[in-house]
Motif scaffolding. Structure first.
Motif, mmCIF file in Angstrom:
data_model
loop_
_atom_site.group_PDB
_atom_site.id
_atom_site.type_symbol
_atom_site.label_atom_id
_atom_site.label_comp_id
_atom_site.label_asym_id
_atom_site.label_seq_id
_atom_site.Cartn_x
_atom_site.Cartn_y
_atom_site.Cartn_z
ATOM 1 N N SER A 1 0.830 -1.207 0.000
ATOM 2 C CA SER A 1 0.000 0.000 0.000
ATOM 3 C C SER A 1 0.864 1.257 0.000
ATOM 4 O O SER A 1 0.557 2.238 -0.695
ATOM 5 N N ILE A 2 1.945 1.242 0.772
ATOM 6 C CA ILE A 2 2.849 2.395 0.799
ATOM 7 C C ILE A 2 3.464 2.623 -0.575
ATOM 8 O O ILE A 2 3.592 3.764 -1.038
ATOM 9 N N LEU A 3 3.824 1.536 -1.254
ATOM 10 C CA LEU A 3 4.418 1.668 -2.584
ATOM 11 C C LEU A 3 3.418 2.241 -3.577
ATOM 12 O O LEU A 3 3.773 3.058 -4.435
ATOM 13 N N VAL A 4 2.161 1.828 -3.471
ATOM 14 C CA VAL A 4 1.126 2.375 -4.354
ATOM 15 C C VAL A 4 0.938 3.868 -4.088
ATOM 16 O O VAL A 4 0.798 4.675 -5.017
ATOM 17 N N ILE A 5 0.939 4.257 -2.801
ATOM 18 C CA ILE A 5 0.814 5.677 -2.457
ATOM 19 C C ILE A 5 1.993 6.471 -3.015
ATOM 20 O O ILE A 5 1.816 7.568 -3.563
ATOM 21 N N PHE A 6 3.198 5.917 -2.897
ATOM 22 C CA PHE A 6 4.367 6.607 -3.441
ATOM 23 C C PHE A 6 4.267 6.712 -4.958
ATOM 24 O O PHE A 6 4.664 7.724 -5.551
ATOM 25 N N GLY A 7 3.756 5.656 -5.603
ATOM 26 C CA GLY A 7 3.540 5.734 -7.047
ATOM 27 C C GLY A 7 2.569 6.843 -7.408
ATOM 28 O O GLY A 7 2.744 7.538 -8.415
ATOM 29 N N GLY A 8 1.535 7.035 -6.575
ATOM 30 C CA GLY A 8 0.622 8.144 -6.802
ATOM 31 C C GLY A 8 1.301 9.499 -6.668
ATOM 32 O O GLY A 8 1.022 10.426 -7.432
ATOM 33 N N LEU A 9 2.220 9.609 -5.709
ATOM 34 C CA LEU A 9 2.971 10.862 -5.552
ATOM 35 C C LEU A 9 3.867 11.119 -6.764
ATOM 36 O O LEU A 9 4.030 12.274 -7.188
ATOM 37 N N VAL A 10 4.459 10.061 -7.302
ATOM 38 C CA VAL A 10 5.283 10.218 -8.505
ATOM 39 C C VAL A 10 4.424 10.700 -9.672
ATOM 40 O O VAL A 10 4.815 11.606 -10.427
ATOM 41 N N GLY B 1 -2.628 10.143 -7.482
ATOM 42 C CA GLY B 1 -1.826 11.194 -8.087
ATOM 43 C C GLY B 1 -2.656 12.385 -8.517
ATOM 44 O O GLY B 1 -2.243 13.542 -8.350
ATOM 45 N N LEU B 2 -3.854 12.119 -9.037
ATOM 46 C CA LEU B 2 -4.716 13.222 -9.483
ATOM 47 C C LEU B 2 -5.189 14.065 -8.305
ATOM 48 O O LEU B 2 -5.167 15.302 -8.356
ATOM 49 N N TYR B 3 -5.599 13.412 -7.215
ATOM 50 C CA TYR B 3 -6.037 14.154 -6.031
ATOM 51 C C TYR B 3 -4.902 15.005 -5.462
ATOM 52 O O TYR B 3 -5.101 16.172 -5.092
ATOM 53 N N VAL B 4 -3.711 14.418 -5.361
ATOM 54 C CA VAL B 4 -2.578 15.153 -4.791
ATOM 55 C C VAL B 4 -2.174 16.306 -5.702
ATOM 56 O O VAL B 4 -1.831 17.400 -5.228
ATOM 57 N N ALA B 5 -2.203 16.079 -7.015
ATOM 58 C CA ALA B 5 -1.818 17.139 -7.950
ATOM 59 C C ALA B 5 -2.793 18.315 -7.912
ATOM 60 O O ALA B 5 -2.388 19.470 -8.082
ATOM 61 N N LEU B 6 -4.068 18.046 -7.659
ATOM 62 C CA LEU B 6 -5.053 19.125 -7.618
ATOM 63 C C LEU B 6 -4.893 19.998 -6.383
ATOM 64 O O LEU B 6 -5.026 21.231 -6.458
ATOM 65 N N GLU B 7 -4.589 19.396 -5.229
ATOM 66 C CA GLU B 7 -4.459 20.158 -3.987
ATOM 67 C C GLU B 7 -3.254 19.684 -3.181
ATOM 68 O O GLU B 7 -3.409 19.054 -2.126
ATOM 69 N N PRO B 8 -2.046 19.943 -3.656
ATOM 70 C CA PRO B 8 -0.862 19.441 -2.934
ATOM 71 C C PRO B 8 -0.686 20.085 -1.561
ATOM 72 O O PRO B 8 -0.229 19.434 -0.627
ATOM 73 N N ARG B 9 -1.057 21.370 -1.427
ATOM 74 C CA ARG B 9 -0.884 22.058 -0.149
ATOM 75 C C ARG B 9 -1.769 21.452 0.932
ATOM 76 O O ARG B 9 -1.406 21.450 2.120
ATOM 77 N N LEU B 10 -2.932 20.974 0.548
ATOM 78 C CA LEU B 10 -3.848 20.383 1.522
ATOM 79 C C LEU B 10 -3.209 19.169 2.202
ATOM 80 O O LEU B 10 -3.269 19.043 3.439
ATOM 81 N N MET C 1 11.836 18.123 -2.038
ATOM 82 C CA MET C 1 11.505 16.807 -2.594
ATOM 83 C C MET C 1 10.632 16.941 -3.833
ATOM 84 O O MET C 1 10.850 16.251 -4.835
ATOM 85 N N ALA C 2 9.642 17.825 -3.777
ATOM 86 C CA ALA C 2 8.764 18.021 -4.928
ATOM 87 C C ALA C 2 9.540 18.556 -6.129
ATOM 88 O O ALA C 2 9.350 18.106 -7.267
ATOM 89 N N THR C 3 10.420 19.517 -5.878
ATOM 90 C CA THR C 3 11.229 20.071 -6.971
ATOM 91 C C THR C 3 12.143 19.013 -7.575
ATOM 92 O O THR C 3 12.261 18.898 -8.801
ATOM 93 N N THR C 4 12.778 18.227 -6.709
ATOM 94 C CA THR C 4 13.661 17.172 -7.193
ATOM 95 C C THR C 4 12.890 16.133 -7.994
ATOM 96 O O THR C 4 13.356 15.671 -9.040
ATOM 97 N N MET C 5 11.709 15.768 -7.520
ATOM 98 C CA MET C 5 10.905 14.773 -8.233
ATOM 99 C C MET C 5 10.492 15.276 -9.602
ATOM 100 O O MET C 5 10.565 14.537 -10.595
ATOM 101 N N ARG C 6 10.071 16.533 -9.686
ATOM 102 C CA ARG C 6 9.674 17.089 -10.985
ATOM 103 C C ARG C 6 10.851 17.104 -11.951
ATOM 104 O O ARG C 6 10.705 16.741 -13.135
#
Length: 366
Positions: A53-62, A177-186, A210-215
């Motif tokens: 589950s953690i890996l899936v969540i991280f994949g969503g963040l990617v 990923g879509l939810y996080v991308a829409l409201e990352p600050r939340l 981390m976000a800058t490095t990932m992008r």
């Protein structure tokens, strides 16, 4: 004359120590250590159970970082709201894949169906050629080793279960990923609220880095994928190599995996090339060398200067471990995970340096 009244702790029942209290300091210390070890082991077991589950969540963040990077890039030329830019990025991505499958779907599907048989035939021919040259190779042993490798590479298939499970996992990654991308600050604020108030500022800085490095990492990967895929297809199609379109797509997709992807795509390319003769096989080897050399000495260094420069041996080790533990999903996410760990360690080093220097301002800022 007053009476002698015992005022010691044992005279008052309320002041007596609890029967569960350990009075001996040495024994109490050992019990505390045992409890600490039990907690550590319990957390390790819990992590094993929820690691998928953690890996899936991280994949969503990617995936969220990928969408966010596209929206930020689009914002440089299109002054519209963030939500609209994200929608445009998603629509453009869907349109591209629709176009790709519409114009090349039938050809790619036929080539994909023929590729496993062709690779198997070429593998048998290669082993027979080596046997004729005096190399002692048992075909049955090689087949058994290949079967064991395929069975042991992935634990993830036992958890998500086949094609339907794979689609479910992919769907969850896309939705997260879509939810996080829409409201990352939340979500960033939600995590920050779980920390002590004095640590929230440093947490925010770490998340921004981390976000800058990932992008930047994903942008570099996409550039490398497009370059390798298009150049491979053009060179193979120029010579008339079979399955040039499929090999170009596979090379581009596998370029997301440093080290491992180049080896797999090169092996497939060479096997398909030798199916058309020795000259074609030698040409595919030359194509592979040209693409990888140019990518490794021109494209990658330029990208690395603006993204994150990871040690190749470290990335390969992470890919091997993540691939064995989590299969293809872990293999794809090993590189981004190592980049995030690197950012966290660099941030920790900055805090230690600032503490040793006796300052409160951390170097590097946000």
């Amino acid at each position: 004359m007053t009476d002698n009244i015992d005022t010691g702790p044992d005279s008052d029942p309320d002041q007596r120590p609890s029967p569960a209290r350990i009075l001996n300091p040495a024994i109490r210390l050992e019990v505390q250590r045992a409890i600490a070890w039990v907690v550590v082991v319990g957390l390790a077991v819990l992590f094993v159970y929820i690691s998928q589950s953690i890996l899936v969540i991280f994949g969503g963040l990617v995936f969220a970082a990928l969408i966010d990077g596209g929206a930020r890039l689009l914002g440089r030329v299109l002054p519209v709201g963030r939500t609209l830019r994200i929608l445009i990025v998603l629509l453009l991505s869907i349109a591209f894949f629709t176009w790709l499958f519409y114009f090349t779907g039938s050809q790619i599907s036929q080539e994909a169906a023929q590729l496993p048989t062709l690779v198997q035939q070429q593998g048998i021919r290669t082993l027979a050629w080596l046997q004729n040259r005096g190399v002692a190779i048992d075909l049955s042993t090689v087949q058994n080793m290949a079967g064991q490798l395929m069975n042991g590479v992935s634990l993830v298939t036992r958890y998500i279960g086949g094609f339907v499970g794979g689609l479910t996992t992919l769907f969850l990654i896309l939705i997260i990923g879509l939810y996080v991308a829409l409201e990352p600050r939340l979500y960033e604020r939600g995590l920050g609220w779980m920390l002590p108030a004095e640590q929230r500022g440093d947490f925010h800085v770490t998340m921004v880095r981390m976000a800058t490095t990932m992008r930047r990492l994903l942008a570099g990967r996409l550039i490398g994928m497009v370059f390798e895929g298009v150049l491979t297809y053009a060179l193979l199609a120029f010579w008339g190599v079979p399955m040039a379109a499929l090999l170009g797509i596979l090379t581009g997709l596998l370029a997301f995996l440093p080290n491992v992807g180049a080896i797999v795509s090169g092996l497939l390319m060479v096997l398909v090339g030798f199916s058309g003769g020795v000259d074609m096989g030698l040409y595919t080897i030359a194509v592979y060398v040209v693409v990888q050399v140019f990518d490794g000495y021109v494209v990658v260094p330029v990208i690395a200067r603006k993204t994150v420069d990871l040690a190749p041996a470290l990335v390969l080790a992470a890919q091997l471990v993540m691939g064995i533990l989590f299969g293809i999903l872990g293999l794809f996410l090993a590189d981004p995970l190592m980049a995030m760990i690197k950012v966290a360690l660099e941030r920790r080093s900055e805090r230690l340096q600032a503490r040793m220097a006796g300052t409160t301002e951390l170097p590097g800022g946000a």
